[in-house]
Motif scaffolding. Structure first.
Motif, PDB file in Angstrom:
ATOM      1  N   THR A   7       3.243   6.640  -5.617  1.00 12.93           N
ATOM      2  CA  THR A   7       4.013   7.627  -6.375  1.00 12.93           C
ATOM      3  C   THR A   7       3.806   9.098  -6.298  1.00 12.93           C
ATOM      4  OG1 THR A   7       5.113   7.816  -8.919  1.00 12.93           O
ATOM      5  CG2 THR A   7       2.728   7.229  -8.657  1.00 12.93           C
ATOM      6  N   THR A   8       4.799   9.902  -7.079  1.00 15.43           N
ATOM      7  CA  THR A   8       4.533  11.378  -7.235  1.00 15.43           C
ATOM      8  C   THR A   8       4.049  11.837  -8.578  1.00 15.43           C
ATOM      9  OG1 THR A   8       6.998  11.874  -7.475  1.00 15.43           O
ATOM     10  CG2 THR A   8       6.053  12.052  -5.367  1.00 15.43           C
ATOM     11  N   THR A   9       4.226  10.732  -9.611  1.00 21.39           N
ATOM     12  CA  THR A   9       4.043  10.953 -10.944  1.00 21.39           C
ATOM     13  C   THR A   9       2.372  11.281 -11.058  1.00 21.39           C
ATOM     14  OG1 THR A   9       4.459  10.480 -13.110  1.00 21.39           O
ATOM     15  CG2 THR A   9       3.584   8.836 -11.675  1.00 21.39           C
ATOM     16  N   ASP A  10       2.444  12.390 -12.066  1.00 19.29           N
ATOM     17  CA  ASP A  10       0.861  12.562 -12.461  1.00 19.29           C
ATOM     18  C   ASP A  10       0.958  12.042 -14.053  1.00 19.29           C
ATOM     19  OD1 ASP A  10       2.375  14.475 -13.638  1.00 19.29           O
ATOM     20  OD2 ASP A  10       1.208  16.218 -12.849  1.00 19.29           O
ATOM     21  N   ASN A  11       1.885  11.446 -14.538  1.00 16.06           N
ATOM     22  CA  ASN A  11       1.782  10.960 -16.053  1.00 16.06           C
ATOM     23  C   ASN A  11       0.700   9.896 -16.118  1.00 16.06           C
ATOM     24  OD1 ASN A  11       2.311   9.272 -18.152  1.00 16.06           O
ATOM     25  ND2 ASN A  11       4.375  10.623 -18.573  1.00 16.06           N
ATOM     26  N   ILE A  12      -0.327  10.253 -16.652  1.00 17.87           N
ATOM     27  CA  ILE A  12      -1.542   9.428 -17.160  1.00 17.87           C
ATOM     28  C   ILE A  12      -0.968   8.181 -17.671  1.00 17.87           C
ATOM     29  CG2 ILE A  12      -3.924   9.202 -17.849  1.00 17.87           C
ATOM     30  CD1 ILE A  12      -3.800  11.032 -15.540  1.00 17.87           C
ATOM     31  N   LEU A  13      -0.283   8.365 -18.546  1.00 20.20           N
ATOM     32  CA  LEU A  13       0.184   6.949 -19.244  1.00 20.20           C
ATOM     33  C   LEU A  13       0.955   5.850 -18.311  1.00 20.20           C
ATOM     34  CD1 LEU A  13       1.102   8.141 -22.837  1.00 20.20           C
ATOM     35  CD2 LEU A  13      -0.789   7.084 -22.253  1.00 20.20           C
ATOM     36  N   GLU A  14       1.793   6.569 -17.444  1.00 20.65           N
ATOM     37  CA  GLU A  14       2.499   5.399 -16.485  1.00 20.65           C
ATOM     38  C   GLU A  14       1.656   4.748 -15.648  1.00 20.65           C
ATOM     39  OE1 GLU A  14       7.097   6.846 -16.069  1.00 20.65           O
ATOM     40  OE2 GLU A  14       5.914   8.375 -15.348  1.00 20.65           O
ATOM     41  N   LEU A  15       0.858   5.966 -15.032  1.00 21.99           N
ATOM     42  CA  LEU A  15      -0.278   5.178 -14.216  1.00 21.99           C
ATOM     43  C   LEU A  15      -1.241   4.411 -14.590  1.00 21.99           C
ATOM     44  CD1 LEU A  15      -1.319   8.635 -12.288  1.00 21.99           C
ATOM     45  CD2 LEU A  15       0.420   7.105 -11.642  1.00 21.99           C
ATOM     46  N   GLU A  16      -1.677   4.599 -15.886  1.00 23.21           N
ATOM     47  CA  GLU A  16      -2.583   3.473 -16.492  1.00 23.21           C
ATOM     48  C   GLU A  16      -1.571   2.264 -16.680  1.00 23.21           C
ATOM     49  OE1 GLU A  16      -5.770   3.479 -16.842  1.00 23.21           O
ATOM     50  OE2 GLU A  16      -5.722   5.378 -15.748  1.00 23.21           O
ATOM     51  N   ARG A  17      -0.235   2.273 -17.041  1.00 23.67           N
ATOM     52  CA  ARG A  17       0.628   1.026 -17.238  1.00 23.67           C
ATOM     53  C   ARG A  17       0.913   0.290 -15.860  1.00 23.67           C
ATOM     54  NH1 ARG A  17       6.826   1.074 -18.607  1.00 23.67           N
ATOM     55  NH2 ARG A  17       7.077  -1.168 -18.652  1.00 23.67           N
ATOM     56  N   PHE A  18       0.730   1.119 -14.827  1.00 23.76           N
ATOM     57  CA  PHE A  18       1.007   0.609 -13.464  1.00 23.76           C
ATOM     58  C   PHE A  18      -0.262  -0.145 -13.175  1.00 23.76           C
ATOM     59  CE2 PHE A  18       2.949   1.813  -9.061  1.00 23.76           C
ATOM     60  CZ  PHE A  18       3.701   0.547  -9.104  1.00 23.76           C
ATOM     61  N   LYS A  19      -1.500   0.403 -13.560  1.00 22.95           N
ATOM     62  CA  LYS A  19      -2.535  -0.429 -13.110  1.00 22.95           C
ATOM     63  C   LYS A  19      -2.858  -1.758 -14.291  1.00 22.95           C
ATOM     64  CE  LYS A  19      -5.362   3.436 -11.470  1.00 22.95           C
ATOM     65  NZ  LYS A  19      -6.508   4.126 -11.772  1.00 22.95           N
ATOM     66  N   ALA A  20      -2.376  -1.603 -15.393  1.00 26.88           N
ATOM     67  CA  ALA A  20      -2.455  -2.755 -16.285  1.00 26.88           C
ATOM     68  C   ALA A  20      -1.621  -3.835 -15.772  1.00 26.88           C
ATOM     69  CB  ALA A  20      -2.132  -2.414 -17.830  1.00 26.88           C
ATOM     70  N   ASN A  21      -0.415  -3.586 -15.176  1.00 27.52           N
ATOM     71  CA  ASN A  21       0.316  -4.463 -14.618  1.00 27.52           C
ATOM     72  C   ASN A  21       0.168  -5.002 -13.222  1.00 27.52           C
ATOM     73  OD1 ASN A  21       1.919  -3.968 -17.043  1.00 27.52           O
ATOM     74  ND2 ASN A  21       3.535  -2.826 -16.030  1.00 27.52           N
ATOM     75  N   GLY A  22      -1.178  -4.666 -12.745  1.00 30.13           N
ATOM     76  CA  GLY A  22      -1.527  -5.249 -11.593  1.00 30.13           C
ATOM     77  C   GLY A  22      -1.917  -4.159 -10.365  1.00 30.13           C
ATOM     78  N   ALA A  23      -1.167  -3.239 -10.270  1.00 28.40           N
ATOM     79  CA  ALA A  23      -1.883  -2.250  -9.282  1.00 28.40           C
ATOM     80  C   ALA A  23      -3.688  -2.116  -9.056  1.00 28.40           C
ATOM     81  CB  ALA A  23      -1.065  -1.020  -9.307  1.00 28.40           C
ATOM     82  N   LEU A  24      -3.931  -2.326  -7.988  1.00 21.90           N
ATOM     83  CA  LEU A  24      -5.540  -2.117  -7.894  1.00 21.90           C
ATOM     84  C   LEU A  24      -5.783  -0.593  -7.701  1.00 21.90           C
ATOM     85  CD1 LEU A  24      -6.001  -4.524  -5.002  1.00 21.90           C
ATOM     86  CD2 LEU A  24      -6.667  -4.852  -7.621  1.00 21.90           C
ATOM     87  N   PHE A  25      -4.737   0.220  -7.161  1.00 19.71           N
ATOM     88  CA  PHE A  25      -5.074   1.682  -6.863  1.00 19.71           C
ATOM     89  C   PHE A  25      -3.711   2.344  -6.776  1.00 19.71           C
ATOM     90  CE2 PHE A  25      -6.093   5.616  -4.599  1.00 19.71           C
ATOM     91  CZ  PHE A  25      -7.015   5.991  -5.255  1.00 19.71           C
ATOM     92  N   ILE A  26      -3.628   3.503  -7.115  1.00 22.42           N
ATOM     93  CA  ILE A  26      -2.171   3.984  -6.826  1.00 22.42           C
ATOM     94  C   ILE A  26      -2.475   5.486  -5.821  1.00 22.42           C
ATOM     95  CG2 ILE A  26      -0.311   5.309  -7.978  1.00 22.42           C
ATOM     96  CD1 ILE A  26      -1.376   3.736 -10.609  1.00 22.42           C
ATOM     97  N   PHE A  27      -1.718   5.295  -4.989  1.00 19.83           N
ATOM     98  CA  PHE A  27      -1.758   6.451  -4.039  1.00 19.83           C
ATOM     99  C   PHE A  27      -0.500   7.403  -4.433  1.00 19.83           C
ATOM    100  CE2 PHE A  27      -3.309   2.803  -1.955  1.00 19.83           C
ATOM    101  CZ  PHE A  27      -4.712   3.107  -1.304  1.00 19.83           C
TER     102      PHE A  27
END
Length: 131
Positions: free
Chosen positions: A91-111
């Motif tokens: 993703t291009t987002t830098d929204n910490i809440l969205e990134l943390e939600r993505f990880k909480a939903n199963g993403a190991l790492f976000i590039f």
């Protein structure tokens, strides 16, 4: 170069941007360790492909913001139905809440979407412990 188990890492890519899908396809085709098995435009399309195949990908690289089914929803479904697939965000987002939600939903790492080739190299690194 193939993985130590004698085969390429199978990757599914999902992004609503045609340019991103094209860039990732080029990067995968030119990378000796990967095989692109799905290149979908949204999470719903990816889930339909996963339901139709007996040969699941090893990795799913998913965009966060997509129509029909975004990365958050796709991550939940993939983590639940296909726990063997290593899920990564893209993703291009830098929204910490969205990134943390993505990880909480199963993403190991976000590039970040800045360098597809580097992203593949990093994903390959995640497999060094498994292969």
């Amino acid at each position: 170069m193939q993985t130590e188990i004698g085969r390429k890492i199978k990757i599914a890519f999902v992004d609503d941007c045609l340019l991103q899908r094209t860039l990732m396809k080029i990067a995968v085709v030119n990378h000796e360790a990967f095989d692109l098995c799905f290149n979908c435009s949204n999470g719903l399309a990816l889930l339909k492909e996963l339901e139709r195949t007996a040969d699941l990908p090893d990795v799913c690289l998913a965009d966060l913001h997509m129509p029909f089914m975004n990365g958050h929803e796709a991550a939940l479904h993939i983590s639940d139905k296909y726990p063997s697939i290593k899920l990564f965000g893209y993703t291009t987002t830098d929204n910490i809440l969205e990134l943390e939600r993505f990880k909480a939903n199963g993403a190991l790492f976000i590039f970040d979407k800045t360098n597809p080739r580097m992203t593949l190299e990093e994903i390959k690194f995640w497999f060094n412990d498994d292969i």
